[in-house]
Design an enzyme around this catalytic site. Sequence first.
Site, PDB file in Angstrom:
ATOM      1  N   SER A 133       2.563 139.091 -33.386  1.00 20.56           N
ATOM      2  CA  SER A 133       3.770 138.918 -34.195  1.00 20.56           C
ATOM      3  C   SER A 133       4.454 140.258 -34.413  1.00 20.56           C
ATOM      4  CB  SER A 133       3.389 138.299 -35.551  1.00 20.56           C
ATOM      5  OG  SER A 133       4.416 138.474 -36.493  1.00 20.56           O
ATOM      6  N   ARG A 140       6.812 140.714 -36.479  1.00 20.79           N
ATOM      7  CA  ARG A 140       6.955 140.807 -37.941  1.00 20.79           C
ATOM      8  C   ARG A 140       5.732 141.470 -38.562  1.00 20.79           C
ATOM      9  NH1 ARG A 140       4.669 137.832 -41.838  1.00 20.79           N
ATOM     10  NH2 ARG A 140       3.789 136.392 -40.298  1.00 20.79           N
ATOM     11  N   ARG A 141       4.555 141.005 -38.182  1.00 21.52           N
ATOM     12  CA  ARG A 141       3.333 141.581 -38.746  1.00 21.52           C
ATOM     13  C   ARG A 141       3.110 143.004 -38.244  1.00 21.52           C
ATOM     14  NH1 ARG A 141       0.275 136.004 -37.486  1.00 21.52           N
ATOM     15  NH2 ARG A 141       0.455 134.975 -39.524  1.00 21.52           N
ATOM     16  N   LYS A 163       8.164 127.288 -38.871  1.00 20.88           N
ATOM     17  CA  LYS A 163       8.297 128.635 -38.330  1.00 20.88           C
ATOM     18  C   LYS A 163       8.267 128.658 -36.802  1.00 20.88           C
ATOM     19  CE  LYS A 163       3.399 129.982 -38.664  1.00 20.88           C
ATOM     20  NZ  LYS A 163       3.181 130.194 -37.231  1.00 20.88           N
ATOM     21  N   ASP A 164       7.859 127.539 -36.168  1.00 24.12           N
ATOM     22  CA  ASP A 164       7.833 127.466 -34.713  1.00 24.12           C
ATOM     23  C   ASP A 164       9.126 126.898 -34.130  1.00 24.12           C
ATOM     24  OD1 ASP A 164       5.275 128.508 -34.559  1.00 24.12           O
ATOM     25  OD2 ASP A 164       4.315 126.537 -34.649  1.00 24.12           O
ATOM     26  N   CYS A 223      12.307 134.714 -30.979  1.00 24.84           N
ATOM     27  CA  CYS A 223      10.866 134.677 -31.226  1.00 24.84           C
ATOM     28  C   CYS A 223      10.291 136.059 -31.483  1.00 24.84           C
ATOM     29  CB  CYS A 223      10.150 134.037 -30.040  1.00 24.84           C
ATOM     30  SG  CYS A 223      10.228 135.020 -28.525  1.00 24.84           S
ATOM     31  N   ARG A 261       2.283 118.696 -30.783  1.00 21.74           N
ATOM     32  CA  ARG A 261       1.453 119.524 -29.920  1.00 21.74           C
ATOM     33  C   ARG A 261       0.002 119.069 -30.042  1.00 21.74           C
ATOM     34  NH1 ARG A 261       2.635 125.316 -32.304  1.00 21.74           N
ATOM     35  NH2 ARG A 261       0.986 125.896 -30.832  1.00 21.74           N
ATOM     36  N   ARG A 307      -7.938 132.448 -31.292  1.00 19.28           N
ATOM     37  CA  ARG A 307      -7.896 133.843 -31.765  1.00 19.28           C
ATOM     38  C   ARG A 307      -9.201 134.227 -32.459  1.00 19.28           C
ATOM     39  NH1 ARG A 307      -1.641 134.881 -33.839  1.00 19.28           N
ATOM     40  NH2 ARG A 307      -0.715 133.207 -32.602  1.00 19.28           N
ATOM     41  N   ARG A 344      -2.655 136.118 -28.480  1.00 22.90           N
ATOM     42  CA  ARG A 344      -1.926 134.867 -28.678  1.00 22.90           C
ATOM     43  C   ARG A 344      -2.872 133.703 -28.522  1.00 22.90           C
ATOM     44  NH1 ARG A 344       1.790 132.600 -25.727  1.00 22.90           N
ATOM     45  NH2 ARG A 344       1.770 131.097 -27.411  1.00 22.90           N
ATOM     46  N   GLY A 345      -2.352 132.524 -28.824  1.00 21.90           N
ATOM     47  CA  GLY A 345      -3.156 131.308 -28.766  1.00 21.90           C
ATOM     48  C   GLY A 345      -3.305 130.714 -30.149  1.00 21.90           C
ATOM     49  N   ASN A 346      -3.851 129.498 -30.213  1.00 22.81           N
ATOM     50  CA  ASN A 346      -4.012 128.870 -31.522  1.00 22.81           C
ATOM     51  C   ASN A 346      -5.074 129.619 -32.336  1.00 22.81           C
ATOM     52  OD1 ASN A 346      -6.698 127.684 -30.991  1.00 22.81           O
ATOM     53  ND2 ASN A 346      -5.607 126.298 -29.603  1.00 22.81           N
TER      54      ASN A 346
END
Length: 322
Positions: free
Chosen positions: A131, A133-134, A83-84, A244, A12, A157, A151-153
């Site tokens: 997330s 999970r979070r 994890k991705d 996801c 990526r 963020r 979202r985003g890298n």
Amino acid sequence: MVLPEVIRIVSRDSPMALAQVERARAELAAAYPGTATEVVPVRTTGDRWLGDLSLVEGKGAFTKEVDAALLAGAADLAVHCVKDIPGDRPLAAGTVFAGFLARDDIRDALVDPAGRTLDQLPPGTRIGTSSVRRTAQLAASHPHLECVPIRGNANRRLARMAAGDADALLLAVAGLERIGRPDAVSEVIDPDVMVPALGAGALALQCREGDTELIEAVGAIGDGDTLREVTAERMLLHVLQGRCNSPIAGFARVAREGALSLRACVFSADGKTILQAHERAEPHAAKDLGASVGAALLRQGARDLIDGIGCGQSLSGRGQSR
């Protein structure tokens, strides 16, 4: 062993992904000083799309274009954050994991401009995360805080937080370190307090099946303990058929004496239901350990919790309803 003069590495094109590639390049250069490497960056669907990932192939949105470049012969090696990589489907046909680099920090971090910890944040503080999970774990441990979807890298963020879209962020420690921003961390959260994502902190090196000499060379720079930990975690994810947006968390550890342990949790989206399993095994039994822990969670009702979050269910509704 005969290696190509230049190993082309596809990844990526985000700053974090490219930083991950640089680590792989450095380790290859140290092991094989006569072989050069070059980067083949690609923009993935997951990087272009800033909405709910479940609407664009889930985590596969971060790997599809990378896999395509590898299979088309445009590159020889791919670097992925584990994890991705989707756990509910096989690796792209014709490819294999050749190895995993020594694992980085698996923990989550709070990023708060005022330098506070989670326990110090006042009610109503907006925590940026998309997330499940979070969100689920924060709902259970700090129900007075509000999750807002971002979202985003990591760089994007951080910029959005600075622009006022959130008061604080939850991000991966390893990710912040990879982009050179460990200074942003206000609290590193113990993995027993916020259980990490499966595959957190681990980088996978992927090759085409037929490139046996490259697979051997790449495997030689891999880390055995990380291989065992990731194998257990991904088998767990496979058994649970996690997507996801599945509220699954867990981590495996190789103890000093060599034993392998795996702790995993499945949450309801609101954090009110938490299923847990924790088992140990010999290090050679990583797959069996992952399958056993997955089966233990399924016996407790994990399937209902996982399926209870529909593929297209919005995170923003859950995060803002608390």
